[in-house]
Design a protein around this motif. Structure first.
Motif, mmCIF file in Angstrom:
data_model
loop_
_atom_site.group_PDB
_atom_site.id
_atom_site.type_symbol
_atom_site.label_atom_id
_atom_site.label_comp_id
_atom_site.label_asym_id
_atom_site.label_seq_id
_atom_site.Cartn_x
_atom_site.Cartn_y
_atom_site.Cartn_z
ATOM 1 N N VAL A 24 21.351 1.385 1.198
ATOM 2 C CA VAL A 24 20.309 1.790 2.145
ATOM 3 C C VAL A 24 19.863 3.227 1.858
ATOM 4 C CG1 VAL A 24 19.798 2.213 4.580
ATOM 5 C CG2 VAL A 24 21.134 0.203 3.913
ATOM 6 N N PHE A 25 20.821 4.087 1.532
ATOM 7 C CA PHE A 25 20.514 5.492 1.210
ATOM 8 C C PHE A 25 19.541 5.572 0.032
ATOM 9 C CE2 PHE A 25 21.110 9.323 -1.242
ATOM 10 C CZ PHE A 25 21.279 10.334 -0.316
ATOM 11 N N VAL A 26 19.848 4.861 -1.042
ATOM 12 C CA VAL A 26 19.012 4.919 -2.246
ATOM 13 C C VAL A 26 17.627 4.345 -1.980
ATOM 14 C CG1 VAL A 26 18.765 4.136 -4.634
ATOM 15 C CG2 VAL A 26 21.013 4.850 -3.776
ATOM 16 N N GLN A 27 17.568 3.206 -1.282
ATOM 17 C CA GLN A 27 16.268 2.620 -0.989
ATOM 18 C C GLN A 27 15.416 3.581 -0.166
ATOM 19 O OE1 GLN A 27 14.412 -1.561 0.652
ATOM 20 N NE2 GLN A 27 15.999 -0.620 1.868
ATOM 21 N N GLY A 28 16.027 4.227 0.816
ATOM 22 C CA GLY A 28 15.291 5.176 1.640
ATOM 23 C C GLY A 28 14.810 6.381 0.869
ATOM 24 N N ALA A 29 15.540 6.749 -0.185
ATOM 25 C CA ALA A 29 15.212 7.953 -0.954
ATOM 26 C C ALA A 29 14.076 7.749 -1.950
ATOM 27 C CB ALA A 29 16.459 8.446 -1.689
ATOM 28 N N PHE A 30 13.809 6.508 -2.365
ATOM 29 C CA PHE A 30 12.777 6.331 -3.390
ATOM 30 C C PHE A 30 11.615 5.441 -2.961
ATOM 31 C CE2 PHE A 30 14.665 2.214 -4.238
ATOM 32 C CZ PHE A 30 13.627 1.468 -4.779
ATOM 33 N N ARG A 31 11.812 4.602 -1.934
ATOM 34 C CA ARG A 31 10.779 3.611 -1.588
ATOM 35 C C ARG A 31 9.789 4.164 -0.563
ATOM 36 N NH1 ARG A 31 11.654 -2.810 -0.346
ATOM 37 N NH2 ARG A 31 9.435 -3.325 -0.218
ATOM 38 N N GLY A 32 8.614 4.566 -1.033
ATOM 39 C CA GLY A 32 7.622 5.162 -0.147
ATOM 40 C C GLY A 32 6.691 4.148 0.491
ATOM 41 N N ASN A 33 6.041 4.581 1.559
ATOM 42 C CA ASN A 33 5.060 3.746 2.253
ATOM 43 C C ASN A 33 3.698 3.917 1.582
ATOM 44 O OD1 ASN A 33 3.727 2.174 4.120
ATOM 45 N ND2 ASN A 33 4.680 3.129 5.885
ATOM 46 N N CYS A 34 3.651 3.575 0.297
ATOM 47 C CA CYS A 34 2.450 3.819 -0.512
ATOM 48 C C CYS A 34 1.294 2.894 -0.141
ATOM 49 C CB CYS A 34 2.784 3.648 -1.998
ATOM 50 S SG CYS A 34 4.029 4.808 -2.591
ATOM 51 N N GLY A 35 1.603 1.660 0.197
ATOM 52 C CA GLY A 35 0.550 0.694 0.497
ATOM 53 C C GLY A 35 -0.238 1.026 1.740
ATOM 54 N N VAL A 36 0.342 1.816 2.644
ATOM 55 C CA VAL A 36 -0.355 2.157 3.887
ATOM 56 C C VAL A 36 -0.696 3.649 3.924
ATOM 57 C CG1 VAL A 36 -0.243 2.182 6.398
ATOM 58 C CG2 VAL A 36 0.743 0.268 5.144
ATOM 59 N N VAL A 37 0.319 4.504 4.026
ATOM 60 C CA VAL A 37 0.077 5.935 4.230
ATOM 61 C C VAL A 37 -0.573 6.576 2.997
ATOM 62 C CG1 VAL A 37 1.131 8.167 4.712
ATOM 63 C CG2 VAL A 37 1.944 6.121 5.908
ATOM 64 N N SER A 38 0.032 6.394 1.824
ATOM 65 C CA SER A 38 -0.522 7.014 0.603
ATOM 66 C C SER A 38 -1.916 6.491 0.313
ATOM 67 C CB SER A 38 0.391 6.732 -0.593
ATOM 68 O OG SER A 38 1.661 7.288 -0.395
ATOM 69 N N PHE A 39 -2.073 5.175 0.404
ATOM 70 C CA PHE A 39 -3.377 4.572 0.113
ATOM 71 C C PHE A 39 -4.432 5.074 1.085
ATOM 72 C CE2 PHE A 39 -6.507 1.082 0.352
ATOM 73 C CZ PHE A 39 -6.892 1.051 -0.982
#
Length: 314
Positions: A101-116
């Protein structure tokens, strides 16, 4: 343009995006939306309105400008590097049961919504097309790497390349990106009435998706964030974005492309990471705390990063 005007212009882009997130939080607080609405709206966005938005954005774009090979390759390489570095850190400083869970939280961004949303607001048609292509690649990487790391530390889930491949082939966002590129390449004709209808439908995507993000946000999770959540969040919204963008600048990526990379790398942890963590038998509380903490802090960190890059001439 003065520095005050620059900051005002940046806030004009970032503030409305995060205002919609807080709108979702408020609507949930006053009980105008609930879990059922959020689930239905998220499904509608993921399976219908967002694929429509991606398809139309890429179909209308110049593929030569939309598909920037250097940008795509760097994004993928930096994402994998960030994943491996986070894993290395977790293997030494994080309790075994929290590592996935730690690793997933550290690299997986909300790119499809916030970044886009940020890229589209800041760079218009260019942002829509380039952002759509980049989101397609991040979806591939995020899903594969998340399933890999969660399965390694999961008491129930086992990694299966065939299963992951099947899920990726069925992913509506990836399908939309591929179809959009094909439609652009063959210059597919779409009747005006159908195009206008599609644009109305696609226009639902960003406000609805951001409201859903806010609806799932838990302020109590921020208060309850422990050391693991704090470390994972720091990697996600500070350490990884700064190192990735410094490396990108060092190899010649600059201007709007560098700012787009910042918007992607500094995005908060994806809300979908919670569902995946729970499904894998991971620490759901830790996943929720990371999402809440990164979402709130990224409001400031993303704005500061864009301002700093702009001030440096990008």
């Amino acid at each position: 343009m003065t520095q005050v005007n620059v900051l005002s212009e940046i806030l004009g882009v970032t503030a409305p995006v995060f205002a919609m997130v807080f709108m979702g939080l408020l609507l949930r607080k006053v009980k105008l939306i609930n879990d059922s609405f959020i689930q239905t709206a998220s499904t509608l966005t993921y399976k219908a309105t967002m694929p429509t938005l991606f398809f139309l954005s890429i179909w209308q774009a110049d593929l030569q400008s939309a598909f920037n090979a250097k940008l795509v390759l760097f994004l993928c390489a930096a994402t994998v590097s960030g994943f491996l570095a986070s894993w290395w850190w977790a293997s030494r400083f994080v309790p075994y049961g929290q590592r996935g869970v730690f690793v997933q939280g550290a690299f997986r961004g909300n790119c499809g919504v916030v970044s886009f949303a940020l890229v589209a607001s800041y760079y218009g048609d260019y942002g829509l097309s380039v952002g759509g292509v980049l989101v397609g690649f991040t979806i591939l990487l995020f899903n594969v790497l998340s399933v890999l790391i969660l399965s390694i530390y999961s008491p129930t889930l086992k990694f299966s390349p065939a299963a992951v491949g099947k899920e990726l082939l069925k992913n509506p966002l990836i399908i939309a990106v591929v179809l959009g590129m094909l439609a652009s390449a063959i210059q597919l004709y779409i009747p005006q009435w159908l195009l206008k209808s599609g644009e109305y439908f696609a226009g639902l995507t960003l406000p609805l998706a951001l409201i859903c993000v806010g609806g799932t946000l838990s302020l109590a999770g921020v208060k309850a964030s422990g050391m693991s959540a704090t470390q994972s969040s720091a990697i996600k919204i500070a350490i990884l974005p700064v190192l990735a963008c410094a490396a990108a600048w060092a190899i010649g990526i600059e201007g709007r492309d560098l700012i787009i990379l910042w918007m992607f790398f500094s995005s908060p942890t994806a809300a979908a990471s919670f569902a995946m963590a729970v499904a894998a038998g991971g620490d759901g509380k830790l996943a929720a705390n990371i999402i809440a903490l990164t979402t709130l802090v990224s409001i400031v960190s993303m704005t500061i990063g864009i301002y700093a890059l702009t001030a440096l001439g990008h």
